[in-house]
Scaffold this motif. Structure first.
Motif, PDB file in Angstrom:
ATOM      1  N   SER A  58       0.835  -1.197   0.000  1.00 21.62           N
ATOM      2  CA  SER A  58       0.000   0.000   0.000  1.00 21.62           C
ATOM      3  C   SER A  58       0.869   1.247   0.000  1.00 21.62           C
ATOM      4  O   SER A  58       1.843   1.321   0.746  1.00 21.62           O
ATOM      5  N   LEU A  59       0.491   2.205  -0.817  1.00 16.32           N
ATOM      6  CA  LEU A  59       1.089   3.533  -0.747  1.00 16.32           C
ATOM      7  C   LEU A  59       0.070   4.442  -0.083  1.00 16.32           C
ATOM      8  O   LEU A  59      -1.090   4.508  -0.519  1.00 16.32           O
ATOM      9  N   TYR A  60       0.485   5.135   0.975  1.00 20.78           N
ATOM     10  CA  TYR A  60      -0.487   5.948   1.697  1.00 20.78           C
ATOM     11  C   TYR A  60       0.142   7.233   2.225  1.00 20.78           C
ATOM     12  O   TYR A  60       1.366   7.356   2.337  1.00 20.78           O
ATOM     13  N   LYS A  61      -0.733   8.194   2.539  1.00 23.01           N
ATOM     14  CA  LYS A  61      -0.335   9.461   3.162  1.00 23.01           C
ATOM     15  C   LYS A  61      -1.060   9.589   4.498  1.00 23.01           C
ATOM     16  O   LYS A  61      -2.117   8.993   4.710  1.00 23.01           O
ATOM     17  N   ILE A  62      -0.499  10.389   5.378  1.00 19.19           N
ATOM     18  CA  ILE A  62      -1.147  10.746   6.635  1.00 19.19           C
ATOM     19  C   ILE A  62      -1.603  12.196   6.520  1.00 19.19           C
ATOM     20  O   ILE A  62      -0.795  13.085   6.239  1.00 19.19           O
ATOM     21  N   ASN A  63      -2.914  12.438   6.731  1.00 18.28           N
ATOM     22  CA  ASN A  63      -3.407  13.806   6.586  1.00 18.28           C
ATOM     23  C   ASN A  63      -3.155  14.629   7.837  1.00 18.28           C
ATOM     24  O   ASN A  63      -2.552  14.155   8.811  1.00 18.28           O
ATOM     25  N   SER A  64      -3.632  15.870   7.817  1.00 16.33           N
ATOM     26  CA  SER A  64      -3.374  16.812   8.919  1.00 16.33           C
ATOM     27  C   SER A  64      -4.026  16.375  10.224  1.00 16.33           C
ATOM     28  O   SER A  64      -3.648  16.841  11.299  1.00 16.33           O
TER      29      SER A  64
END
Length: 228
Positions: A58-64
Motif C-alpha cells: 500500500s502507498l499511503y499518506k497521513i493527513n493533517s
C-alpha cells in the motif's frame, strides 16, 4: 527467489534486452518484508527503486488529522517509487499488507541501464503514465461525483479487475480487505464504511467473509456506481 528468476518472471522486465537484465541482476537484490513492515517512509531520502516481486503493498499518506489515506494498492510486478529516479525524497509511505518480496535497484545504476535500453525506459514511462491515469480516476471517485456506497462500489470494482480471481461465487478480490483498510482507502470513518458494506451486501453486489470480498457480478456492480 533470485534476482535473475524475478527478472525472468516479471512482465515488466520482458521488454528489456537480455544484456540489460543481466546487468540489473549484477547489482539488484531481493529483500523480504514481513506483514505490516514499511519499505520506505514519506519524506525519506531514497537512492533505490523498489519493485514488488511477491505480495501486496500500500502507498499511503497521513493527513493533517493524523488519518491514513491509502492512495494505491499494488500487487506483484509493479514499481513502487518511480520518484526516486528524480533523486527526490519519497512522497508517500509504503507498507506491505502481507509477507512480500521486493527487488531493490540502486537508482543510479538503473538509470544507466535505461540510458542504453530504450525499451526498458519506455516500460518505466508506461508505468508512470498508468499511475497518473489512476490518479485522475481517483480524483473523480473521491469528489461529490460519487458518494456513499457508490464510491465503495467503484473501488471494489477496480480491485476486482486488478486482483480478482474466479471463484464459484463470482470474482474474489485476492487480498485481505478489513473494514479498517477499506476506510483508509476511501478516507472515511470505519463506522461509515461498515454501513456501506452492509448496504452493498443487502443489494447483492458483494459478499464479505473473513475480510475476503467476492463480487458475484462485475457488470452489475459497474452499472450500480455508474448510474446517475
Amino acid at each position: 527467489m533470485t534476482v535473475k528468476e524475478a527478472l525472468e518472471q516479471a512482465d515488466f522486465f520482458r521488454a528489456a534486452g537480455a544484456g540489460s537484465r543481466d546487468e540489473i541482476a549484477g547489482f539488484a537484490y531481493i529483500r523480504r518484508f514481513g506483514k505490516g513492515a514499511h519499505v520506505f517512509y514519506d519524506r525519506e531520502e531514497s537512492t533505490c527503486l523498489y519493485f514488488l516481486v511477491e505480495g501486496v503493498a500500500s502507498l499511503y499518506k497521513i493527513n493533517s488529522l493524523g488519518e491514513k489515506k491509502v492512495i494505491f494498492v499494488y500487487g506483484p510486478g509493479n514499481l513502487l517509487n518511480e520518484d526516486s529516479l528524480l533523486r527526490l525524497t519519497s512522497a508517500v509511505n509504503c507498507e506491505v499488507r502481507e509477507d512480500s518480496l521486493v527487488m531493490v535497484l540502486p537508482a543510479e545504476r538503473f538509470i544507466q541501464v535505461m540510458d542504453k535500453d530504450g525499451r526498458l525506459a519506455r516500460e518505466v514511462m508506461g508505468a508512470m503514465a498508468l499511475k497518473i491515469r489512476r490518479l485522475y480516476r481517483q480524483l473523480k471517485n473521491t469528489t461529490n461525483a460519487l458518494s456513499g456506497e457508490k464510491r465503495l462500489a467503484a473501488k471494489l470494482f477496480k480491485l476486482g479487475k486488478d486482483y480478482g480471481v474466479c471463484s464459484g461465487d463470482g470474482i474474489m478480490i485476492d487480498m485481505n480487505l478489513s473494514i479498517t483498510y477499506l476506510a483508509d482507502m476511501l478516507g472515511s470513518k470505519r463506522e461509515t464504511v461498515s454501513r456501506q458494506v452492509k448496504r452493498l451486501t443487502e443489494l447483492g453486489l458483494i459478499n464479505m467473509e473473513k475480510n475476503r470480498i467476492t463480487i458475484p457480478d462485475m457488470k452489475k456492480i459497474s452499472e450500480y456506481f455508474k448510474q446517475p
